[in-house]
Design a protein around this motif. Structure first.
Motif, PDB file in Angstrom:
ATOM      1  N   VAL A  29      10.937  -5.251   4.305  1.00 13.55           N
ATOM      2  CA  VAL A  29      12.094  -5.521   3.326  1.00 13.55           C
ATOM      3  C   VAL A  29      11.025  -6.459   2.629  1.00 13.55           C
ATOM      4  O   VAL A  29      10.694  -5.510   1.601  1.00 13.55           O
ATOM      5  CB  VAL A  29      13.469  -5.687   3.276  1.00 13.55           C
ATOM      6  N   MET A  30      10.498  -6.953   3.143  1.00 13.46           N
ATOM      7  CA  MET A  30      10.048  -8.015   2.345  1.00 13.46           C
ATOM      8  C   MET A  30       8.683  -7.363   1.682  1.00 13.46           C
ATOM      9  O   MET A  30       8.584  -7.758   0.334  1.00 13.46           O
ATOM     10  CB  MET A  30       9.550  -9.560   2.883  1.00 13.46           C
ATOM     11  N   ALA A  31       8.118  -6.956   2.794  1.00 14.86           N
ATOM     12  CA  ALA A  31       6.355  -6.006   2.032  1.00 14.86           C
ATOM     13  C   ALA A  31       7.402  -4.842   0.866  1.00 14.86           C
ATOM     14  O   ALA A  31       6.624  -5.138  -0.288  1.00 14.86           O
ATOM     15  CB  ALA A  31       5.919  -5.712   3.050  1.00 14.86           C
ATOM     16  N   THR A  32       8.131  -4.241   0.788  1.00  8.85           N
ATOM     17  CA  THR A  32       8.072  -3.332  -0.074  1.00  8.85           C
ATOM     18  C   THR A  32       9.034  -4.114  -1.041  1.00  8.85           C
ATOM     19  O   THR A  32       8.023  -3.811  -2.053  1.00  8.85           O
ATOM     20  CB  THR A  32       8.930  -2.020   0.352  1.00  8.85           C
ATOM     21  N   GLY A  33       9.462  -5.340  -0.974  1.00 16.30           N
ATOM     22  CA  GLY A  33      10.375  -5.793  -2.009  1.00 16.30           C
ATOM     23  C   GLY A  33       9.650  -6.128  -2.858  1.00 16.30           C
ATOM     24  O   GLY A  33       9.437  -6.236  -4.306  1.00 16.30           O
ATOM     25  N   ILE A  34       8.285  -6.817  -2.549  1.00 15.93           N
ATOM     26  CA  ILE A  34       7.125  -8.178  -3.206  1.00 15.93           C
ATOM     27  C   ILE A  34       6.341  -7.106  -4.018  1.00 15.93           C
ATOM     28  O   ILE A  34       5.451  -7.199  -4.924  1.00 15.93           O
ATOM     29  CB  ILE A  34       6.638  -8.954  -2.598  1.00 15.93           C
ATOM     30  N   LEU A  35       6.206  -5.959  -3.360  1.00 16.27           N
ATOM     31  CA  LEU A  35       4.879  -5.399  -4.114  1.00 16.27           C
ATOM     32  C   LEU A  35       5.680  -4.521  -4.858  1.00 16.27           C
ATOM     33  O   LEU A  35       5.085  -4.092  -5.770  1.00 16.27           O
ATOM     34  CB  LEU A  35       4.926  -3.829  -2.697  1.00 16.27           C
ATOM     35  N   SER A  36       6.700  -3.929  -5.007  1.00 17.89           N
ATOM     36  CA  SER A  36       7.740  -4.027  -6.677  1.00 17.89           C
ATOM     37  C   SER A  36       7.383  -5.019  -7.738  1.00 17.89           C
ATOM     38  O   SER A  36       6.920  -4.835  -8.240  1.00 17.89           O
ATOM     39  CB  SER A  36       9.361  -3.525  -6.002  1.00 17.89           C
ATOM     40  N   VAL A  37       7.639  -6.243  -6.959  1.00 18.10           N
ATOM     41  CA  VAL A  37       7.453  -6.808  -7.806  1.00 18.10           C
ATOM     42  C   VAL A  37       6.221  -6.920  -8.484  1.00 18.10           C
ATOM     43  O   VAL A  37       5.794  -7.519  -9.507  1.00 18.10           O
ATOM     44  CB  VAL A  37       7.437  -8.456  -6.885  1.00 18.10           C
ATOM     45  N   GLY A  38       5.038  -6.758  -7.670  1.00 22.92           N
ATOM     46  CA  GLY A  38       3.839  -6.959  -7.841  1.00 22.92           C
ATOM     47  C   GLY A  38       3.063  -5.846  -8.946  1.00 22.92           C
ATOM     48  O   GLY A  38       2.915  -6.032  -9.480  1.00 22.92           O
ATOM     49  N   LEU A  39       4.356  -4.678  -8.767  1.00 21.45           N
ATOM     50  CA  LEU A  39       3.968  -3.334  -9.418  1.00 21.45           C
ATOM     51  C   LEU A  39       4.285  -4.193 -10.716  1.00 21.45           C
ATOM     52  O   LEU A  39       4.204  -3.240 -12.086  1.00 21.45           O
ATOM     53  CB  LEU A  39       3.983  -2.269  -8.821  1.00 21.45           C
ATOM     54  N   HIS A  40       5.730  -4.315 -11.247  1.00 24.10           N
ATOM     55  CA  HIS A  40       6.000  -4.865 -12.303  1.00 24.10           C
ATOM     56  C   HIS A  40       5.109  -5.520 -12.829  1.00 24.10           C
ATOM     57  O   HIS A  40       4.557  -5.573 -13.951  1.00 24.10           O
ATOM     58  CB  HIS A  40       7.665  -5.498 -12.182  1.00 24.10           C
ATOM     59  N   LEU A  41       4.931  -6.810 -12.415  1.00 25.43           N
ATOM     60  CA  LEU A  41       3.726  -7.859 -13.148  1.00 25.43           C
ATOM     61  C   LEU A  41       2.111  -7.278 -13.565  1.00 25.43           C
ATOM     62  O   LEU A  41       1.986  -7.666 -14.580  1.00 25.43           O
ATOM     63  CB  LEU A  41       3.372  -8.983 -12.102  1.00 25.43           C
ATOM     64  N   ALA A  42       1.898  -6.031 -12.853  1.00 26.93           N
ATOM     65  CA  ALA A  42       0.707  -5.065 -13.339  1.00 26.93           C
ATOM     66  C   ALA A  42       1.270  -4.365 -13.767  1.00 26.93           C
ATOM     67  O   ALA A  42      -0.024  -3.746 -14.578  1.00 26.93           O
ATOM     68  CB  ALA A  42      -0.221  -4.662 -12.579  1.00 26.93           C
ATOM     69  N   GLY A  43       2.405  -3.871 -14.525  1.00 22.20           N
ATOM     70  CA  GLY A  43       2.678  -3.486 -15.800  1.00 22.20           C
ATOM     71  C   GLY A  43       2.880  -1.963 -15.152  1.00 22.20           C
ATOM     72  O   GLY A  43       3.575  -0.865 -16.278  1.00 22.20           O
ATOM     73  N   HIS A  44       3.008  -0.962 -13.755  1.00 23.49           N
ATOM     74  CA  HIS A  44       3.406  -0.396 -13.851  1.00 23.49           C
ATOM     75  C   HIS A  44       4.584  -0.262 -13.081  1.00 23.49           C
ATOM     76  O   HIS A  44       4.887  -0.192 -11.277  1.00 23.49           O
ATOM     77  CB  HIS A  44       2.636   0.138 -12.003  1.00 23.49           C
TER      78      HIS A  44
END
Length: 327
Positions: free
Chosen positions: A22-37
């Protein structure tokens, strides 16, 4: 045996460290948001939410039906993934503007954190695997979410609480480092990466504290702000140093094959990307955007590889249960 029973039986075999998925999936979502995706980020967020709900249900069932086993597992560092995963999801919901839900997740994580942390610290010995750093990760996760909410709802006390948690998390990092078995860097099955991921989430907490300060919510004087900025940069640099060392050790001594602890590799990779991308905006270093995006796509590749291994492992587990089920 019905398919739902098989699924429950297989899920019951998962260790507490499965929360790292869950941590890995959640932070990937955060990272994609920060990158504009944004669209891609929301798709990944749905997967993180589904995983969190399944693990939360399993957590509750274990607590109610098998208290002795739950207590034994609660004393292991992996149990703190429940706190960290909850804060990661809360941080993403806060970025979406869903502050009430983010506040509820912060409250839940805050209730779980002290009891689990005390149990884990009491049972921490020498020569521990990388999961020992989860005491820092869970604490810094609370700092990240509290600071994000402080900015969103303009609440000073949340920012000050986040600041206390930020420094406490760094103290816990030193504690974990003193208990960490350095041989795990070349022998670990995946969770050795948390040694770097803990620094990355600490850096992310630093950026959230910096961003929480504003004309509406004056929090830090010039000296405070300077210390936060300097510490955040130091943490990012140290995280990237860990990243290089761990990647080199993986190349020198490949550890192939799926292991649930590999989610604890995907999470630090995603957290490193999120930390660098967050520093890009919070500290106004636009030149870091490209390296942050590169780290993000590397994290995505790692997540896909681990997810593929998890699916194959799940199929094998269910097949084994079917073969032993009474006819």
């Amino acid at each position: 045996m019905p398919a739902t029973s098989l699924l429950r039986a297989w899920l019951a075999q998962r260790p507490p460290a499965a929360g790292a998925a869950v941590m890995a999936t959640g932070i990937l979502s955060v990272g994609l948001h920060l990158a504009g995706h944004e669209a891609f980020s929301r798709v990944v967020l749905v997967l993180a939410c589904a995983s969190w709900i399944a693990l939360a249900a399993d957590f509750a069932v274990r607590l109610l039906r098998d208290r002795s086993q739950w207590t034994a597992e609660a004393g292991t560092p992996g149990a703190l993934t429940a706190v960290a995963a909850t804060t990661v999801l809360g941080t993403r919901f806060s970025a979406l503007g869903w502050q009430t839900l983010a506040e509820a997740l912060l409250a839940l994580a805050a209730v779980l954190w002290p009891g689990l942390l005390v149990l884990v610290v009491r049972h921490t010995g020498r020569h521990m695997p990388g999961s020992v750093f989860l005491c820092c990760v869970a604490t810094e996760g609370l700092a990240v979410l509290a600071a994000a909410l402080a900015k969103a709802v303009t609440t000073a006390w949340l920012a000050y609480a986040a600041l206390v948690l930020f420094w406490l998390g760094l103290v816990l990092y030193v504690f974990a480092l003193s208990r960490f078995d350095a041989r795990q860097v070349v022998r670990g099955r995946g969770d050795q990466w948390v040694a770097g991921g803990a620094l990355a989430i600490s850096a992310l907490a630093g950026t959230k504290l910096i961003e929480a300060d504003s004309s509406r919510l004056y929090l830090w004087n010039t000296d405070d702000d300077s210390v936060l900025r300097t510490m955040t940069v130091i943490l990012v640099v140290l995280d990237l140093c860990w990243y290089v060392v761990l990647l080199a050790c993986e190349a020198a001594r490949p550890r192939l094959g799926y292991d649930v602890r590999r989610w604890s590799t995907a999470f630090p990779m995603g957290m490193s990307a999120a930390a660098v991308l967050s520093v890009t905006t919070a500290l106004h270093h636009p030149w870091l955007k490209v390296p942050g995006q590169v780290l993000l796509w590397v994290a995505m590749a790692a997540w896909l590889a681990v997810a593929a291994g998890a699916v194959a492992d799940a199929r094998a587990g269910v097949a084994a249960l079917r073969s032993t089920a009474p006819r």
